[in-house]
Design a protein around this motif. Structure first.
Motif, PDB file in Angstrom:
ATOM      1  N   PHE A  66     -57.483 -44.974   9.959  1.00 27.87           N
ATOM      2  CA  PHE A  66     -57.763 -46.276   9.513  1.00 27.87           C
ATOM      3  C   PHE A  66     -56.349 -46.600   8.616  1.00 27.87           C
ATOM      4  CE2 PHE A  66     -61.919 -44.452  10.205  1.00 27.87           C
ATOM      5  CZ  PHE A  66     -62.512 -45.355  10.564  1.00 27.87           C
ATOM      6  N   SER A  67     -56.049 -48.002   8.524  1.00 24.49           N
ATOM      7  CA  SER A  67     -55.176 -48.509   7.699  1.00 24.49           C
ATOM      8  C   SER A  67     -55.705 -49.715   6.904  1.00 24.49           C
ATOM      9  CB  SER A  67     -53.735 -48.907   8.352  1.00 24.49           C
ATOM     10  OG  SER A  67     -53.363 -47.829   8.943  1.00 24.49           O
ATOM     11  N   ILE A  68     -55.264 -49.714   5.575  1.00 26.38           N
ATOM     12  CA  ILE A  68     -56.233 -50.687   4.614  1.00 26.38           C
ATOM     13  C   ILE A  68     -55.127 -51.747   4.187  1.00 26.38           C
ATOM     14  CG2 ILE A  68     -57.518 -51.175   2.705  1.00 26.38           C
ATOM     15  CD1 ILE A  68     -58.636 -48.390   2.773  1.00 26.38           C
ATOM     16  N   PHE A  69     -55.282 -52.871   4.611  1.00 29.05           N
ATOM     17  CA  PHE A  69     -54.196 -53.971   4.088  1.00 29.05           C
ATOM     18  C   PHE A  69     -54.978 -54.972   3.044  1.00 29.05           C
ATOM     19  CE2 PHE A  69     -53.003 -52.533   8.096  1.00 29.05           C
ATOM     20  CZ  PHE A  69     -51.709 -52.484   8.287  1.00 29.05           C
ATOM     21  N   ALA A  70     -54.017 -55.663   2.453  1.00 28.27           N
ATOM     22  CA  ALA A  70     -54.753 -56.470   1.541  1.00 28.27           C
ATOM     23  C   ALA A  70     -55.052 -57.755   2.652  1.00 28.27           C
ATOM     24  CB  ALA A  70     -53.349 -57.337   0.731  1.00 28.27           C
ATOM     25  N   ALA A  71     -56.051 -58.519   1.929  1.00 29.76           N
ATOM     26  CA  ALA A  71     -56.656 -59.576   2.542  1.00 29.76           C
ATOM     27  C   ALA A  71     -55.689 -60.741   2.975  1.00 29.76           C
ATOM     28  CB  ALA A  71     -58.089 -59.805   2.091  1.00 29.76           C
ATOM     29  N   GLU A  72     -54.861 -61.127   1.995  1.00 30.20           N
ATOM     30  CA  GLU A  72     -53.937 -62.250   1.994  1.00 30.20           C
ATOM     31  C   GLU A  72     -52.856 -62.067   3.030  1.00 30.20           C
ATOM     32  OE1 GLU A  72     -54.771 -60.624  -0.812  1.00 30.20           O
ATOM     33  OE2 GLU A  72     -56.197 -61.784  -1.841  1.00 30.20           O
ATOM     34  N   VAL A  73     -52.496 -63.273   3.612  1.00 31.49           N
ATOM     35  CA  VAL A  73     -51.643 -63.302   4.671  1.00 31.49           C
ATOM     36  C   VAL A  73     -50.180 -63.762   4.155  1.00 31.49           C
ATOM     37  CG1 VAL A  73     -50.840 -64.126   6.969  1.00 31.49           C
ATOM     38  CG2 VAL A  73     -53.311 -63.377   6.532  1.00 31.49           C
ATOM     39  N   ARG A  74     -49.077 -63.105   4.190  1.00 31.25           N
ATOM     40  CA  ARG A  74     -48.010 -63.703   3.737  1.00 31.25           C
ATOM     41  C   ARG A  74     -47.304 -64.598   4.533  1.00 31.25           C
ATOM     42  NH1 ARG A  74     -46.081 -57.994   3.819  1.00 31.25           N
ATOM     43  NH2 ARG A  74     -44.839 -58.533   5.253  1.00 31.25           N
ATOM     44  N   GLU A  75     -46.268 -65.381   4.143  1.00 30.90           N
ATOM     45  CA  GLU A  75     -45.719 -66.424   4.951  1.00 30.90           C
ATOM     46  C   GLU A  75     -45.106 -66.112   6.147  1.00 30.90           C
ATOM     47  OE1 GLU A  75     -42.797 -68.308   2.642  1.00 30.90           O
ATOM     48  OE2 GLU A  75     -44.027 -69.029   1.019  1.00 30.90           O
ATOM     49  N   ASP A  76     -44.835 -64.882   6.429  1.00 33.07           N
ATOM     50  CA  ASP A  76     -44.088 -64.230   7.552  1.00 33.07           C
ATOM     51  C   ASP A  76     -45.516 -63.760   8.486  1.00 33.07           C
ATOM     52  OD1 ASP A  76     -45.191 -61.957   6.354  1.00 33.07           O
ATOM     53  OD2 ASP A  76     -43.188 -61.035   6.584  1.00 33.07           O
ATOM     54  N   GLY A  77     -46.642 -64.016   8.310  1.00 34.09           N
ATOM     55  CA  GLY A  77     -47.813 -63.814   8.996  1.00 34.09           C
ATOM     56  C   GLY A  77     -48.385 -62.379   9.056  1.00 34.09           C
ATOM     57  N   GLU A  78     -47.715 -61.579   8.136  1.00 31.25           N
ATOM     58  CA  GLU A  78     -48.277 -60.299   7.874  1.00 31.25           C
ATOM     59  C   GLU A  78     -48.796 -59.962   6.741  1.00 31.25           C
ATOM     60  OE1 GLU A  78     -44.608 -58.091   8.351  1.00 31.25           O
ATOM     61  OE2 GLU A  78     -44.455 -58.119  10.642  1.00 31.25           O
ATOM     62  N   ARG A  79     -49.452 -58.741   6.505  1.00 31.71           N
ATOM     63  CA  ARG A  79     -50.254 -58.498   5.342  1.00 31.71           C
ATOM     64  C   ARG A  79     -49.391 -57.193   4.612  1.00 31.71           C
ATOM     65  NH1 ARG A  79     -55.722 -60.622   6.276  1.00 31.71           N
ATOM     66  NH2 ARG A  79     -56.068 -61.066   8.506  1.00 31.71           N
ATOM     67  N   ASN A  80     -49.780 -56.986   3.420  1.00 36.95           N
ATOM     68  CA  ASN A  80     -49.354 -55.959   2.429  1.00 36.95           C
ATOM     69  C   ASN A  80     -49.991 -54.769   2.719  1.00 36.95           C
ATOM     70  OD1 ASN A  80     -47.338 -57.288   1.355  1.00 36.95           O
ATOM     71  ND2 ASN A  80     -48.412 -57.994  -0.331  1.00 36.95           N
ATOM     72  N   LEU A  81     -49.386 -53.691   3.213  1.00 41.41           N
ATOM     73  CA  LEU A  81     -50.229 -52.449   3.389  1.00 41.41           C
ATOM     74  C   LEU A  81     -50.529 -51.742   1.955  1.00 41.41           C
ATOM     75  CD1 LEU A  81     -51.191 -50.124   5.402  1.00 41.41           C
ATOM     76  CD2 LEU A  81     -48.750 -49.259   4.886  1.00 41.41           C
ATOM     77  N   VAL A  82     -51.906 -51.544   2.063  1.00 45.27           N
ATOM     78  CA  VAL A  82     -52.274 -50.971   0.708  1.00 45.27           C
ATOM     79  C   VAL A  82     -52.539 -49.259   0.797  1.00 45.27           C
ATOM     80  CG1 VAL A  82     -54.488 -50.614  -0.868  1.00 45.27           C
ATOM     81  CG2 VAL A  82     -53.856 -52.811   0.205  1.00 45.27           C
ATOM     82  N   VAL A  83     -52.878 -48.735   2.051  1.00 44.58           N
ATOM     83  CA  VAL A  83     -53.011 -47.242   2.135  1.00 44.58           C
ATOM     84  C   VAL A  83     -53.087 -46.979   3.719  1.00 44.58           C
ATOM     85  CG1 VAL A  83     -55.271 -47.078   1.868  1.00 44.58           C
ATOM     86  CG2 VAL A  83     -53.971 -45.062   1.721  1.00 44.58           C
TER      87      VAL A  83
END
Length: 334
Positions: free
Chosen positions: A175-192
């Motif tokens: 599993f990979s956990i990402f932030a819920a918010e989507v950046r302007e480039d359409g991607e999400r920040n990786l949390v773990v």
């Protein structure tokens, strides 16, 4: 297409929508006990240990001007002070030559006690991936207030099944956990990244975007999961996929023929997997595929379908007409 490990695209790809079962029934009164007993919490209680001073901020440290500062952290505003699993750090507010805030003191365990020269500091407490930071002013005289930090944190434990209830071996899941918010480039920040099943990840309360990989081909599921402060959320994700073993045989149920190269194509002709071996095993998302076997400069193929949770063998016969008859017979049975 597999997602890069550093981001989670917001736009849709050819994956299923997750069905998630959430179990977060721990009452707030029991949540502290549960979070303190997480398997990842194994650090012993330690007293604060001063690592260095920044003379610009604190001046010279002498026994006469050191002030006692006590720090404690709570999971929730109404919780009790945590006794395990915390990492405390005290920073200078003035960046060093590298642009980073110098680390002045650290402590691990539960509540922390530091001796600091009067001045300004930043205090950070971390609980796994959860954390909180506040500014600290140590006065020259008078009482120094106890520093109480509210983490507003909880935990999440992830698992998955194939189909309705087929257990997936833990080594085949990640599993990979990402932030819920989507950046302007359409991607999400990786949390773990690379979270293993049934392991507890400690996070600040909020919504997270979870990506589950079953195998290494195309079985990918996504889900948004809420982490509540003071609670452990158990989430079971349902994969629409199955594990298959490929075999090139001379007759149904026969022995697999060695030195066979395999390609798995979608019904539209896109390649999703390539391998070499007598009976390679792989996990595929539910859908229709074409198995292509190459052996001794000859090519054999067969259409087949993957049904969620139905792990099976896919046999390709040396008799190409028999392959067509077998595929047609399976379609009739379905």
């Amino acid at each position: 297409m597999r997602m890069p490990p550093h981001s989670a695209p917001h736009f849709g790809i050819a994956v299923s929508v997750a069905i998630v079962t959430l179990l977060s029934s721990l009452a707030p009164a029991r949540a502290q006990e549960s979070l303190d007993s997480f398997s990842q919490i194994g650090t012993p209680l330690k007293s604060g240990k001063l690592t260095s001073f920044n003379p610009i901020v604190t001046g010279e440290a002498t026994p006469d001007n050191l002030r006692d500062v006590t720090c404690e952290a709570l999971l929730t505003k109404d919780g009790s002070p945590m006794q395990h699993g915390l990492t405390w750090r005290v920073f200078s507010p003035i960046p060093g030559a590298d642009g980073k805030l110098p680390l002045l003191a650290t402590s691990e365990g539960g509540s922390a006690a530091f001796q600091l020269v009067p001045g300004e500091y930043f205090v950070n407490v971390a609980f796994g991936r959860a954390g909180a930071t506040k500014k600290l002013l140590v006065p020259t005289d008078g009482d120094v207030d106890k520093q109480v930090m509210v983490l507003d944190a909880g935990g999440i434990m992830l698992n998955a099944v194939s189909g309705s209830d087929v257990r997936i071996p833990p080594k085949e899941l990640s599993f990979s956990i990402f932030a819920a918010e989507v950046r302007e480039d359409g991607e999400r920040n990786l949390v773990v990244a690379e979270v293993k099943p049934n392991s507890v990840v400690r996070l600040n309360a909020g919504t997270y975007h979870v990506v589950s990989d079953y195998g290494t081909v195309n079985a990918v599921i996504r889900a948004d999961i809420q982490v509540e402060a003071g609670k452990l959320t158990r989430a079971t994700i349902q994969h629409r996929a199955a594990k298959l073993t490929l075999k090139l045989v001379s007759e149904p149920g026969g022995e697999a023929i060695a030195d066979t190269a395999w390609s798995i194509l979608t019904s539209s002709g896109d390649t999703v997997s390539e391998s070499v071996g007598a009976f390679p095993t792989l996990v595929l998302a539910e859908g229709s595929y074409i198995a292509v076997a190459r052996n001794k400069n000859r090519i054999y193929q067969r259409d087949f379908a993957v049904k969620a949770g139905v792990n099976t063998d896919v046999e390709v016969l040396l008799d190409e007409n028999a392959n067509e008859q077998k595929a047609a017979a399976e379609d009739v049975v379905d």
